[in-house]
Design a protein around this motif. Structure first.
Motif, PDB file in Angstrom:
ATOM      1  N   LEU A   1       0.874  -1.210   0.060  1.00 30.36           N
ATOM      2  CA  LEU A   1      -0.097  -0.016   0.047  1.00 30.36           C
ATOM      3  C   LEU A   1       0.710   1.276   0.017  1.00 30.36           C
ATOM      4  CD1 LEU A   1      -2.868   1.000  -0.097  1.00 30.36           C
ATOM      5  CD2 LEU A   1      -2.940   0.821   2.573  1.00 30.36           C
ATOM      6  N   TYR A   2       1.984   1.129   0.878  1.00 29.05           N
ATOM      7  CA  TYR A   2       2.800   2.561   0.882  1.00 29.05           C
ATOM      8  C   TYR A   2       3.435   2.624  -0.396  1.00 29.05           C
ATOM      9  CZ  TYR A   2       2.942   4.040   5.402  1.00 29.05           C
ATOM     10  OH  TYR A   2       2.719   4.775   6.756  1.00 29.05           O
ATOM     11  N   GLN A   3       3.827   1.385  -1.317  1.00 29.11           N
ATOM     12  CA  GLN A   3       4.420   1.532  -2.520  1.00 29.11           C
ATOM     13  C   GLN A   3       3.457   2.339  -3.664  1.00 29.11           C
ATOM     14  OE1 GLN A   3       7.596   1.140  -3.700  1.00 29.11           O
ATOM     15  NE2 GLN A   3       8.400   0.720  -1.797  1.00 29.11           N
ATOM     16  N   ILE A   4       2.333   1.613  -3.396  1.00 27.26           N
ATOM     17  CA  ILE A   4       1.130   2.261  -4.496  1.00 27.26           C
ATOM     18  C   ILE A   4       0.938   3.615  -4.208  1.00 27.26           C
ATOM     19  CG2 ILE A   4      -1.128   1.832  -5.221  1.00 27.26           C
ATOM     20  CD1 ILE A   4      -0.802  -1.031  -4.794  1.00 27.26           C
TER      21      ILE A   4
ATOM     22  N   LEU B   1       2.280   6.101  -1.973  1.00 29.98           N
ATOM     23  CA  LEU B   1       3.384   6.984  -1.518  1.00 29.98           C
ATOM     24  C   LEU B   1       4.756   6.752  -2.302  1.00 29.98           C
ATOM     25  CD1 LEU B   1       2.979   7.215   2.028  1.00 29.98           C
ATOM     26  CD2 LEU B   1       1.847   8.846   0.527  1.00 29.98           C
ATOM     27  N   SER B   2       4.977   5.565  -2.936  1.00 28.82           N
ATOM     28  CA  SER B   2       6.049   5.448  -3.783  1.00 28.82           C
ATOM     29  C   SER B   2       7.311   5.205  -2.768  1.00 28.82           C
ATOM     30  CB  SER B   2       6.415   6.222  -4.958  1.00 28.82           C
ATOM     31  OG  SER B   2       5.426   6.257  -5.861  1.00 28.82           O
ATOM     32  N   ARG B   3       7.045   4.675  -1.585  1.00 29.41           N
ATOM     33  CA  ARG B   3       8.068   4.333  -0.727  1.00 29.41           C
ATOM     34  C   ARG B   3       8.027   3.381   0.363  1.00 29.41           C
ATOM     35  NH1 ARG B   3       7.358   6.233   4.530  1.00 29.41           N
ATOM     36  NH2 ARG B   3       5.848   7.717   4.745  1.00 29.41           N
ATOM     37  N   GLU B   4       9.004   2.982   0.957  1.00 29.55           N
ATOM     38  CA  GLU B   4       8.803   1.985   1.943  1.00 29.55           C
ATOM     39  C   GLU B   4       8.286   2.588   3.208  1.00 29.55           C
ATOM     40  OE1 GLU B   4       9.141  -1.464   2.123  1.00 29.55           O
ATOM     41  OE2 GLU B   4       9.346  -1.455  -0.105  1.00 29.55           O
ATOM     42  N   PRO B   5       7.499   1.948   4.062  1.00 30.17           N
ATOM     43  CA  PRO B   5       7.148   2.474   5.639  1.00 30.17           C
ATOM     44  C   PRO B   5       8.289   2.241   6.222  1.00 30.17           C
ATOM     45  CG  PRO B   5       6.146   0.337   5.123  1.00 30.17           C
ATOM     46  CD  PRO B   5       6.853   0.732   3.663  1.00 30.17           C
TER      47      PRO B   5
END
Length: 70
Positions: free
Chosen positions: A9-12, A14-18
């Protein structure tokens, strides 16, 4: 499964890892929302988890980090 779903979900969105803190906080949020969904009419664990993930997606899309001002 929840950590993998949170990371995806973070990748989709915010384009980053949590971060580790975000993973922990979001796992707690998902557990709370899953229990809420189960107690309010979702008949199965799978349906409750999906409802919780949709809630988290909505929260993430409403976050300040997602807003772009150009």
């Amino acid at each position: 499964m929840l950590f993998r779903s949170i990371k995806r979900l973070y990748q989709i969105t915010l384009s980053r890892e949590p971060t580790r803190v975000e993973l922990s906080a979001n796992e707690a949020f998902l557990q709370k929302q899953r229990l809420y969904a189960l107690s309010h009419g979702n008949p199965s664990q799978d349906a409750a988890i999906m409802a919780a993930l949709m809630d988290l997606a909505q929260v993430m899309l409403d976050s300040n980090e997602f807003i772009y001002i150009g």
